[in-house]
Design an enzyme around this catalytic site. Structure first.
Site, mmCIF file in Angstrom:
data_model
loop_
_atom_site.group_PDB
_atom_site.id
_atom_site.type_symbol
_atom_site.label_atom_id
_atom_site.label_comp_id
_atom_site.label_asym_id
_atom_site.label_seq_id
_atom_site.Cartn_x
_atom_site.Cartn_y
_atom_site.Cartn_z
ATOM 1 N N SER A 145 -6.175 -1.510 -62.774
ATOM 2 C CA SER A 145 -5.229 -0.671 -63.513
ATOM 3 C C SER A 145 -5.944 0.105 -64.606
ATOM 4 O O SER A 145 -7.091 -0.183 -64.943
ATOM 5 C CB SER A 145 -4.132 -1.547 -64.131
ATOM 6 O OG SER A 145 -4.701 -2.470 -65.052
ATOM 7 N N ILE A 184 -1.983 -6.325 -75.989
ATOM 8 C CA ILE A 184 -3.152 -5.486 -76.270
ATOM 9 C C ILE A 184 -3.057 -4.866 -77.658
ATOM 10 O O ILE A 184 -4.001 -4.915 -78.456
ATOM 11 C CB ILE A 184 -3.303 -4.393 -75.188
ATOM 12 C CG1 ILE A 184 -3.581 -5.032 -73.828
ATOM 13 C CG2 ILE A 184 -4.427 -3.429 -75.546
ATOM 14 C CD1 ILE A 184 -3.475 -4.062 -72.652
ATOM 15 N N ASP A 312 -3.991 -6.179 -60.380
ATOM 16 C CA ASP A 312 -3.128 -5.243 -61.096
ATOM 17 C C ASP A 312 -2.557 -4.146 -60.211
ATOM 18 O O ASP A 312 -1.573 -3.501 -60.577
ATOM 19 C CB ASP A 312 -3.907 -4.570 -62.242
ATOM 20 C CG ASP A 312 -4.207 -5.516 -63.392
ATOM 21 O OD1 ASP A 312 -3.878 -6.718 -63.278
ATOM 22 O OD2 ASP A 312 -4.767 -5.057 -64.408
ATOM 23 N N HIS A 444 -5.958 -38.393 -81.090
ATOM 24 C CA HIS A 444 -5.546 -38.081 -82.461
ATOM 25 C C HIS A 444 -6.782 -37.981 -83.351
ATOM 26 O O HIS A 444 -7.653 -38.850 -83.278
ATOM 27 C CB HIS A 444 -4.624 -39.179 -82.998
ATOM 28 C CG HIS A 444 -4.286 -39.008 -84.449
ATOM 29 N ND1 HIS A 444 -3.395 -38.058 -84.886
ATOM 30 C CD2 HIS A 444 -4.756 -39.649 -85.551
ATOM 31 C CE1 HIS A 444 -3.309 -38.129 -86.208
ATOM 32 N NE2 HIS A 444 -4.130 -39.096 -86.639
#
Length: 466
Positions: A145, A184, A312, A444
């Site tokens: 794209s 973006i 894309d 943890h």
């Protein structure tokens, strides 16, 4: 003329991964790339360079705002060397694209430099330094794209720019106007805000990151306003004009009133469009949709049975990792295997800080579908790890089916959310319940404890630390 089992047009994450998997499966493979480096948008002017600048600018912001609190004193003024920052970004890009060159050689994939276009369904013309022709039993279209634009905006690529130019500016903008409140625009806006630019964001929809869960949008909006971004949602841009070194943007707000914004740079980030220029798809008989995408079926096969398309350039989210999955899917399909992709479980990430990440259904989608669900949420500031690193913003939210407790969606905003979302994807791939996640021991102190606590909150409101 060289003949191949598979030819791939485009060397972005979808294309080069497809090539590697085809080669692994014993197919004679060629890849065609019109630019001088492999890797496509993601590696050259997208994911990788933007993350390099995000990391560099994050280090600078920490040095200016947080080092002293950590007991780190730096004598003299802390300055930005933008030229060095851009140079480091380019070094990261060069190293990464060089790695793709190595992978092509390692897997014995022939690389052709030039514009690949169909002569017919089994022949591809490559126009580079010389014009060549190859024959391919199967072809995968992976042409990706390009940044979209609004029809009335003249992109001069100097002051009115796309993300490509924003990654290599020669000066820090005094006032950067960002048209588009998606990933973006926000990522690059944050880079330059950290470096000292005034940043104004103009978004047509009624919130930032409008495709993601509304709770994530509200939290990110709060964080950005705290960082003194000017956020303007429900604004429709009408004109963008350059006068010398000034850019003037006019927009209508939700009341229909005209508002004017002035800056020295304007980043147009209104999404991306499928790129098929020069492909000559019609010569092969390949159909495109009215949106310019290559039309494919559930096997990513075009209407021409030996031609496939991925990434894309086809329907779905424009994400590098989605393209990679599709590249592997097509390669394995060609090898006679039965691969699968669950598009609902492809995560989405915004690499601002805090990071935003999500997988599965949003609350809005579940409500619209009439699905009975329960929700559990846990704030990042309640974690010891977050207090230790001073990353207090954000939360993790788990959505689960009200009857079965199966996790339907996980939405998080916070430090390292981009990495943490993978645990949710794994859980959902195996159809885990919220209780399943809540019963897994999480180290943890870690940020991922927030996912356990959110799962506990979704399981009869049993969170332990709030």
């Amino acid at each position: 003329m060289n003949s191949y089992d598979v030819a791939i047009i485009g060397s972005g994450p979808g294309g080069y991964v497809a090539a590697i998997r085809c080669a692994q499966l014993g197919m004679k493979t060629a890849i065609i790339e019109k630019y001088s480096t492999l890797g496509g948008t993601c590696l050259n002017v997208g994911c990788i360079p933007s993350k390099a600048l995000l990391d560099s600018s994050h280090h600078y912001e920490d040095a200016v705002k947080h080092f002293e609190e950590h007991g780190i004193e730096i004598p003299g003024d802390i300055k930005v060397n933008l030229k060095q920052m851009i140079s480091r970004k380019q070094a990261v890009v060069d190293q990464t694209t060089g790695g793709i060159d190595f992978l092509m050689k390692k897997n014995k994939i022939d690389v052709y430099q030039g514009l690949g276009s169909f002569k017919d369904a089994t022949h591809i013309t490559i126009k580079g330094e010389k014009t060549e022709e190859i024959e391919a039993k199967h072809t995968i279209i992976a042409t990706g794209s390009k940044p979209s634009n609004l029809p009335f905006i003249d992109l001069d690529k100097e002051r009115i720019v796309t993300s490509t130019e924003a990654l290599k500016l020669e000066e820090i903008p005094k006032h950067l106007i960002v048209i588009g409140g998606g990933a973006i625009g926000l990522e690059l806006g944050q880079v330059y805000r950290r470096l000292g630019s005034e940043v104004t964001v103009i978004e047509y929809m009624d919130r930032l990151i409008p495709t993601m869960d509304a709770g994530l949008s509200r939290e990110l909006n709060k964080v950005f306003k705290k960082a003194k971004f000017s956020i303007n949602v429900s604004h429709q841009v009408k004109s963008v004009e350059r006068k010398g070194d000034e850019v003037i943007v006019k927009a209508d707000n939700k009341k229909g009133e005209e508002v004017e914004f002035k800056g020295d740079y304007c980043l147009v980030s209104v999404g991306r469009r499928p790129y098929t220029d020069g492909l000559n798809a019609e010569a092969a008989g390949v159909k495109l949709t009215d949106r310019g995408q290559v039309e494919v079926n559930e096997h990513l096969q075009t209407n021409v049975k030996n031609i496939y398309a991925i990434g894309d350039v086809v329907k779905g989210a424009m994400l590098a990792h989605k393209a990679e999955e599709e590249g592997v899917f097509v390669a394995e399909t060609l090898a006679g295997q039965k691969p699968h992709i669950n598009y609902n479980l492809i995560p989405g990430v915004v690499y601002t800080w805090p990071e935003v990440a999500a997988v599965g259904k949003t609350e809005e989608e579940l409500k619209e579908a009439g699905v009975a669900y329960k929700s559990g949420q846990f704030p990042m500031r309640a974690l010891g790890r977050s207090r230790a690193s001073m990353d207090l913003d954000g939360f993790v939210k788990v959505l689960a089916d009200k009857q079965t407790d199966e996790i339907l969606g996980v939405h998080m905003i916070g430090a390292r959310a981009a990495d943490m979302i993978a645990e949710a994807v794994v859980g959902m791939e195996f159809r885990a319940s919220a209780e399943d996640i809540s019963r897994i021991s999480h180290a943890h102190p870690t940020y991922t404890e927030a996912l356990k606590e959110a799962a506990l909150a979704a399981t009869d409101d049993r969170a332990l630390h709030i």
